[in-house]
Design a protein around this motif. Structure first.
Motif, mmCIF file in Angstrom:
data_model
loop_
_atom_site.group_PDB
_atom_site.id
_atom_site.type_symbol
_atom_site.label_atom_id
_atom_site.label_comp_id
_atom_site.label_asym_id
_atom_site.label_seq_id
_atom_site.Cartn_x
_atom_site.Cartn_y
_atom_site.Cartn_z
ATOM 1 N N PRO A 55 41.011 -52.249 -19.923
ATOM 2 C CA PRO A 55 42.057 -51.240 -19.767
ATOM 3 C C PRO A 55 43.272 -51.818 -19.052
ATOM 4 O O PRO A 55 43.144 -52.792 -18.287
ATOM 5 C CB PRO A 55 41.410 -50.155 -18.897
ATOM 6 N N SER A 57 44.899 -50.802 -16.614
ATOM 7 C CA SER A 57 44.903 -50.702 -15.150
ATOM 8 C C SER A 57 43.956 -51.704 -14.497
ATOM 9 O O SER A 57 43.993 -51.886 -13.287
ATOM 10 C CB SER A 57 44.499 -49.295 -14.743
ATOM 11 N N ALA A 58 43.101 -52.352 -15.285
ATOM 12 C CA ALA A 58 41.984 -53.072 -14.685
ATOM 13 C C ALA A 58 42.416 -54.371 -14.016
ATOM 14 O O ALA A 58 43.362 -55.034 -14.443
ATOM 15 C CB ALA A 58 40.940 -53.376 -15.743
ATOM 16 N N SER A 59 41.691 -54.749 -12.961
ATOM 17 C CA SER A 59 41.922 -56.014 -12.284
ATOM 18 C C SER A 59 40.836 -56.996 -12.731
ATOM 19 O O SER A 59 40.041 -56.701 -13.625
ATOM 20 C CB SER A 59 41.858 -55.810 -10.778
ATOM 21 N N TRP A 60 40.778 -58.147 -12.091
ATOM 22 C CA TRP A 60 39.766 -59.145 -12.464
ATOM 23 C C TRP A 60 38.352 -58.614 -12.267
ATOM 24 O O TRP A 60 37.404 -59.016 -12.923
ATOM 25 C CB TRP A 60 39.953 -60.443 -11.686
ATOM 26 N N LEU A 61 38.227 -57.651 -11.333
ATOM 27 C CA LEU A 61 36.894 -57.160 -11.005
ATOM 28 C C LEU A 61 36.258 -56.432 -12.191
ATOM 29 O O LEU A 61 35.035 -56.414 -12.330
ATOM 30 C CB LEU A 61 36.984 -56.228 -9.798
ATOM 31 N N MET A 110 29.413 -49.660 -10.041
ATOM 32 C CA MET A 110 30.196 -48.521 -9.552
ATOM 33 C C MET A 110 31.663 -48.916 -9.421
ATOM 34 O O MET A 110 32.562 -48.176 -9.814
ATOM 35 C CB MET A 110 29.695 -48.086 -8.170
ATOM 36 N N LEU A 111 31.892 -50.114 -8.862
ATOM 37 C CA LEU A 111 33.271 -50.573 -8.710
ATOM 38 C C LEU A 111 33.911 -50.775 -10.081
ATOM 39 O O LEU A 111 35.071 -50.436 -10.287
ATOM 40 C CB LEU A 111 33.315 -51.876 -7.912
ATOM 41 N N PHE A 114 35.098 -47.530 -11.323
ATOM 42 C CA PHE A 114 36.345 -47.135 -10.662
ATOM 43 C C PHE A 114 37.541 -47.820 -11.308
ATOM 44 O O PHE A 114 38.607 -47.247 -11.462
ATOM 45 C CB PHE A 114 36.305 -47.546 -9.197
ATOM 46 N N ASP A 115 37.352 -49.098 -11.671
ATOM 47 C CA ASP A 115 38.479 -49.902 -12.109
ATOM 48 C C ASP A 115 38.974 -49.520 -13.495
ATOM 49 O O ASP A 115 40.046 -49.925 -13.898
ATOM 50 C CB ASP A 115 38.103 -51.392 -12.080
ATOM 51 N N SER A 116 38.167 -48.734 -14.224
ATOM 52 C CA SER A 116 38.605 -48.388 -15.571
ATOM 53 C C SER A 116 39.811 -47.464 -15.535
ATOM 54 O O SER A 116 40.539 -47.366 -16.518
ATOM 55 C CB SER A 116 37.460 -47.732 -16.333
ATOM 56 N N GLY A 117 40.041 -46.786 -14.411
ATOM 57 C CA GLY A 117 41.227 -45.957 -14.302
ATOM 58 C C GLY A 117 41.105 -44.610 -14.974
ATOM 59 O O GLY A 117 42.056 -43.851 -14.999
ATOM 60 N N SER A 118 39.953 -44.276 -15.535
ATOM 61 C CA SER A 118 39.763 -42.941 -16.075
ATOM 62 C C SER A 118 38.798 -42.198 -15.173
ATOM 63 O O SER A 118 38.200 -42.780 -14.279
ATOM 64 C CB SER A 118 39.202 -43.006 -17.491
ATOM 65 N N GLU A 213 33.786 -47.377 -20.263
ATOM 66 C CA GLU A 213 34.977 -48.113 -20.667
ATOM 67 C C GLU A 213 34.663 -49.541 -21.126
ATOM 68 O O GLU A 213 35.525 -50.247 -21.599
ATOM 69 C CB GLU A 213 35.961 -48.132 -19.497
ATOM 70 N N LYS B 389 45.369 -55.427 -7.608
ATOM 71 C CA LYS B 389 46.335 -56.128 -8.457
ATOM 72 C C LYS B 389 47.573 -56.537 -7.686
ATOM 73 O O LYS B 389 48.108 -57.605 -7.909
ATOM 74 C CB LYS B 389 46.740 -55.230 -9.624
ATOM 75 N N LEU B 466 41.004 -50.205 -6.597
ATOM 76 C CA LEU B 466 40.764 -50.302 -8.032
ATOM 77 C C LEU B 466 41.473 -49.170 -8.770
ATOM 78 O O LEU B 466 41.992 -48.241 -8.165
ATOM 79 C CB LEU B 466 39.263 -50.261 -8.307
ATOM 80 N N GLY B 467 41.435 -49.264 -10.098
ATOM 81 C CA GLY B 467 42.082 -48.251 -10.908
ATOM 82 C C GLY B 467 43.590 -48.411 -10.894
ATOM 83 O O GLY B 467 44.110 -49.507 -10.707
ATOM 84 N N ALA B 555 44.000 -52.999 -23.494
ATOM 85 C CA ALA B 555 44.245 -51.783 -24.264
ATOM 86 C C ALA B 555 44.304 -50.616 -23.302
ATOM 87 O O ALA B 555 43.766 -50.691 -22.200
ATOM 88 C CB ALA B 555 43.121 -51.580 -25.273
ATOM 89 N N THR B 557 43.387 -47.224 -21.376
ATOM 90 C CA THR B 557 42.112 -46.587 -21.064
ATOM 91 C C THR B 557 41.862 -45.442 -22.027
ATOM 92 O O THR B 557 42.785 -44.716 -22.397
ATOM 93 C CB THR B 557 42.155 -46.036 -19.626
ATOM 94 N N GLN B 570 42.222 -39.791 -11.948
ATOM 95 C CA GLN B 570 41.120 -40.662 -11.544
ATOM 96 C C GLN B 570 40.252 -39.988 -10.496
ATOM 97 O O GLN B 570 40.702 -39.085 -9.793
ATOM 98 C CB GLN B 570 41.670 -41.942 -10.917
#
Lengths: 313, 666
Positions: A55, A57-61, A110-111, A114-118, A213, B389, B466-467, B555, B557, B570
């Motif tokens: 996604p 919004s996602a970071s490396w994590l 879990m993290l 969270f990182d998926s942003g939805s 995600e 980020k 995150l997010g 892509a 979300t 979120q």
């Protein structure tokens, strides 16, 4: 050592097969034909060939989490003795490390959610957190009760001690701990009645919402790790409560017998899971604490009985 | 100076005690120095760092030498002021000096950025002395030295809290802090003074000798006074009310020092009392300490989950970690009194290594919070998001901190918890049925605490880092290297101790052997090999997983096929913890306020506001009667205060006569 490594590799590689077999048995129970037991392998292969969607919004994590969680689950497998009476890694207090490695994997996922942003990832993670919070105490307490009964603190020693007992001498501690661990294992592997592994409806999802995600190879790691966790816990339960026949010597005959017996024992466990999942409905989420209330009470009773048993000559 | 002591030890002691004073003086001059002010503040900072380095070297030396190092400062003091460094003191001196170094380094850019010149100077006048006071507590070998440090520690930390700002509410919080600290100090002082009938002088050596010869009833009284006195400082529930108020409102590096290190001085003092002076404490004492630890651990982390503000969350998590330490101390006492010495040693090691580990990761997390507020000017978790980020280094080291504090393996938090589990299991081998039952059940408490901590820090980290970012405008303030470097060092320490626990366990083992003899180091060493094998497998697994060829495509979300997914949709930290809060709702008994405006249109409102606060009912229930009783007594006592000097002379005369009679007929 080579055999212990082989046992570890066997557990990691056979995990999708266990999942496929349970699905097939469930299908048969519901009078469907069902897919082949090898289907999970085909699915993993397909996922590995696909592209990995991340996604915006996602970071490396986001991509690291499933891979690290996979590695943690694989490492936890190294503790489990199923064919030989000791796992690849064995030391005093190893079962605590095993429990915490599984917790680490869950923490990472879990993290990742969270990182998926939805909101799905967070929702699934949140529900998974609740389940894990409730499952941790009965899990540790019942393993503790077994360790106390066996007067040793490594899985290998506990398995060895139980294996040396006569089946009909098995104590009430084992019965209580087994029941409690079954409750926990059901929850930890995301199966009915705590979670429904086949649903994709957001109101009912726990684990599946958390990893919604993920796609491609990332999803393959999530799925494989999940299958390994099921295989690992099933193997652990079999080894702890029905170790009879496990290989204590290194002869080919003993090993072959141990493997055969293990497959039989596992088949019984898989049939039990399939039967259970076909019979019960998923619990409402806020009924899950009561489910764990029973498990916790049983595990506390198991500890109490270790003390009572000690009092008797 | 005793014979044969290496010369450099006394130099190091002089640096440790002298430089902070010099640094504070430099900072005081800096207020009037005009252009040279920054250089002088820098000088104060460097002086503090050097003093802390000297302390660290001394601490390591105390472990290596194995015999106590002495230093006499009575020349500067009205009462005997002897400093002594045995292995226990040395270990905590390492925590006070070594682990606080990153926070001191972090302080300099932090204060230069946040404070106007005079306040920055005040900061550097107080900080070195605050650190010195903690050094006095852990090295003091006379009651006077210890107690002077103990009191200064409270007062100087209160002064540092005032530097962050002033206001009605802050004053109330600081007043509460000072009040509870002094109530605790009164108990501690009484505990010391109860030794005096048996001890010829009030230095620690004679207290130790007196402790051996003392009747059991006196020992029990001293134990209870010390327990409640130090529990107040350590923030044991229900004596914790000051902690979540005082810690978060301090300047961030001071919050780190208070939570990470100042609380450990209470652990030090309690261990010193129980295992050194009272040789293990009364047999029932273990149950009291276990109960205190269990309640603090579980309630502390449950309250932490409820907190939407990062620093308050961290303060409550300190209550939880102190609870874990007390659980281990209680297990050590109980194992010792029930004759399973091997596991008493394990449990004490668990308490000590968790003290070190908590100092490291709590400093890391508080300083990381400082970096977040530097960048975003907010610490409200539900307003942050996506920071990994925009601040990758700080985000990564904070992840290490969160994993460590959740007690997950391959990082340092796990080592202490594993040792505690081992000692609980070993306690099951005790001879009596009660410890056989209680100790293994504590494993369930610790497991529950661990799982709650993992959930708590997953939620805090996920919401903040995150997010997608929830606040659109993140000011482009780049966190300077001098702030990031301490974080990286602390995170490195978490990982190194996590994978190579023997580095910390070996010195702790030597120290434990002086307090609880009869341990077995082999069973401890088992964990190191196990963890390293797991680390290897995990590393191999991660490498293999990343080697798998993947095509990554970025892509949007998935939003159920609709457009317009916003950051506000979120999950927040509050929504994440909702199921846990529901399950444990009897603990919180949340006070909810829902306001819908305008009231006549409930389905199409203009605004909805919702507030949910944890009830403080039991705190009120516990403290209200005490406060009322004190106020009522004070009202009655007011009648004595007539303001007429003749009356006061009469009081003095009567008191004198009473004392004389008492002395005559005793």
């Amino acid at each position: 050592m080579a055999l212990k490594v082989a046992q570890f590799v066997f557990l990691v590689l056979s995990a999708p097969l266990v999942r496929g077999t349970i699905a097939r048995l469930k299908a048969l129970l519901q009078r469907r034909r069902g897919a082949s037991v090898w289907r999970p392998y085909a699915e993993l292969g397909k996922l590995f060939r696909k592209e990995d969607l991340a996604p915006t919004s996602a970071s490396w994590l986001f991509r690291a989490a499933p891979r690290m969680a996979f590695a943690m689950t694989v490492a936890a497998t190294a503790f489990v003795p199923v064919i030989t009476s000791a796992g690849m890694i064995s030391f005093t207090g190893d079962f605590i490390l095993l429990v915490y490695l599984l917790a680490f994997g869950r923490f990472l996922l879990m993290l990742g959610g969270f990182d998926s942003g939805s909101s799905f990832g967070g929702m699934g993670g949140s529900r998974e957190a609740m389940v894990s919070v409730l499952a941790e105490a009965p899990l540790v307490l019942s393993l503790m009760a077994l360790a106390l009964a066996a007067k040793s603190s490594s899985l290998a020693a506990i398995v060895g001690w139980t294996g040396a007992q006569n089946f009909f001498n098995i104590s009430v501690v084992h019965v209580l701990a087994l029941t409690s661990l079954l409750f926990v294992a059901i929850a930890e592997t995301g199966r009915m009645p705590v979670d429904n592994p086949t649903t994709h409806l957001e109101l009912t999802m726990l684990h599946e919402a958390m990893v919604l995600e993920y796609s491609g190879p990332s999803l393959a790691f999530v799925e494989w790790a999940h299958a390994i966790k099921l295989n690992l816990l099933a193997g652990l339960l079999v080894a702890l409560f029905a170790p009879w026949g496990i290989a204590t010597s290194w002869t080919a005959a003993a090993l072959a017998l141990a493997l055969l017996l293990y497959v039989l024992k596992l088949a019984v466990a898989m049939a039990a899971i399939a039967l259970l999942e076909s019979c019960v409905a998923k619990l409402r989420m806020y009924a899950v604490p009561e489910f764990f209330g029973i498990a916790t009470a049983l595990s506390i009773l198991a500890i109490v009985f270790t003390v009572i048993m000690r009092r008797q000559p | 100076m005793s014979k044969g002591m290496p010369h450099f030890t006394s130099v190091a002691f002089s640096v440790l005690f002298g430089l902070p004073v010099v640094a504070a003086l430099l900072a005081c001059i800096a207020r009037f120095a005009g252009k040279a002010a920054r250089a002088l503040r820098m000088g104060a900072a460097v002086g503090t760092v050097l003093a802390m380095v000297a302390g660290t070297v001394l601490a390591i030396n105390a472990w290596a030498q194995g015999v106590p190092l002495h230093f006499d400062l009575s020349f500067f003091s009205p009462l005997p002021f002897l400093v002594s460094l045995d292995r226990l003191g040395g270990f905590f001196l390492f925590i006070v000096c070594g682990v606080s170094l990153p926070a001191v380094v972090f302080s300099f850019p932090y204060t230069e950025h946040h404070y106007p010149q005079p306040r920055a100077a005040w900061y550097w006048a107080f900080l070195p002395l605050f650190l010195l006071s903690m050094v006095m507590v852990v090295t003091g070998a006379t009651v006077f030295a210890f107690f002077a440090g103990w009191e200064l520690m409270t007062l100087l930390s209160a002064a540092l809290i005032f530097l962050e700002g002033d206001g009605e509410e802050r004053r109330r919080d600081i007043f509460l802090y000072l009040l509870t600290m002094h109530a605790g100090a009164a108990l501690v002082l009484s505990a010391f003074l109860l030794f005096s009938p048996d001890a010829p002088s009030l230095d620690f050596a004679s207290l130790r000798a007196a402790g051996l010869a003392m009747p059991a009833a006196d020992k029990a009284a001293i134990f209870l006074l010390a327990f409640f006195g130090f529990a107040t400082k350590a923030g044991i529930i229900p004596l914790h009310v000051w902690l979540p108020r005082a810690h978060p409102i301090a300047p961030t590096p001071v919050s780190a020092l208070m939570s990470g290190i100042m609380l450990k001085t209470a652990v030090y003092a309690f261990v010193r009392f129980v295992f050194d002076f009272l040789s293990g404490g009364p047999a029932w004492g273990g149950y009291l300490v276990l109960a205190a630890g269990a309640v603090s651990a579980v309630l502390g982390i449950l309250y932490a989950i409820f907190e939407p503000e990062l620093k308050r969350l961290l303060a409550y998590s300190s209550v939880e970690n102190i609870g874990i330490i007390y659980l281990a101390i209680g297990a050590a006492m109980l194992c010792r009194s029930s004759g399973v010495q091997v596991f008493a040693a394990l449990a004490l090691m668990a308490a000590l290594i968790h003290s070190l580990n908590h100092a490291i990761f709590k400093n890391l997390l508080f300083l990381g919070a400082g970096a977040i507020s530097f960048r975003t000017h907010s610490l409200r978790l539900n307003e942050l998001g996506g920071l990994l980020k925009s601040m990758p280094t700080a985000g990564t080291v904070m992840l290490v901190g969160c994993v460590s504090i959740a007690g997950l393996p391959l990082f340092n938090g796990f080592v202490g918890e594993w040792l505690a589990f081992q000692s609980f299991l070993g306690g099951g081998q005790a001879a009596q049925p009660l410890p056989q039952l209680v100790l293994p059940l504590m494993a369930g408490v610790l497991a529950l605490t661990g799982a709650l901590a993992a959930a708590c820090f997953a939620s805090a980290y996920g919401a903040a880092f995150l997010g997608r970012p929830r606040k659109a405008e993140v000011p482009a303030a780049k966190v300077p290297l001098a702030m990031l470097l301490p974080l990286v060092v602390l995170a490195g320490a978490c990982a190194v101790i996590g994978v190579f626990p023997m580095l910390a366990l070996r010195p702790i083992w030597d120290l434990t052997a002086t307090l609880v003899p009869g341990g077995d180091f082999q069973s401890v060493a088992a964990i190191a090999g196990g963890i390293q094998k797991v680390a290897l497998i995990t590393l191999a697994g991660v490498v293999a997983a990343f080697v798998v060829r993947t095509v990554v495509r970025v892509a949007p979300t998935w939003a159920c096929g609709l457009a317009g997914l916003t950051a506000r949709m979120q999950y927040t930290a509050t929504s994440f913890s909702k199921p846990i809060r529901t399950v444990f709702s009897p603990v919180y008994r949340a006070d909810r306020k829902l306001e819908i405006l305008p009231e006549n249109r409930p389905y199409f409102p203009d605004s909805i506001s919702y507030r949910s606060t944890r009830t403080l009912s039991y705190e009120k229930l516990l403290y209200r009667p005490v406060v009322d009783a004190i106020m009522a007594t004070a009202q009655q006592l007011r009648r004595l205060q007539t303001g007429n000097i003749q009356w006061y002379l009469l009081y003095i005369f009567l008191a004198l006569v009473a004392m004389l009679l008492l002395m005559r007929f005793r």
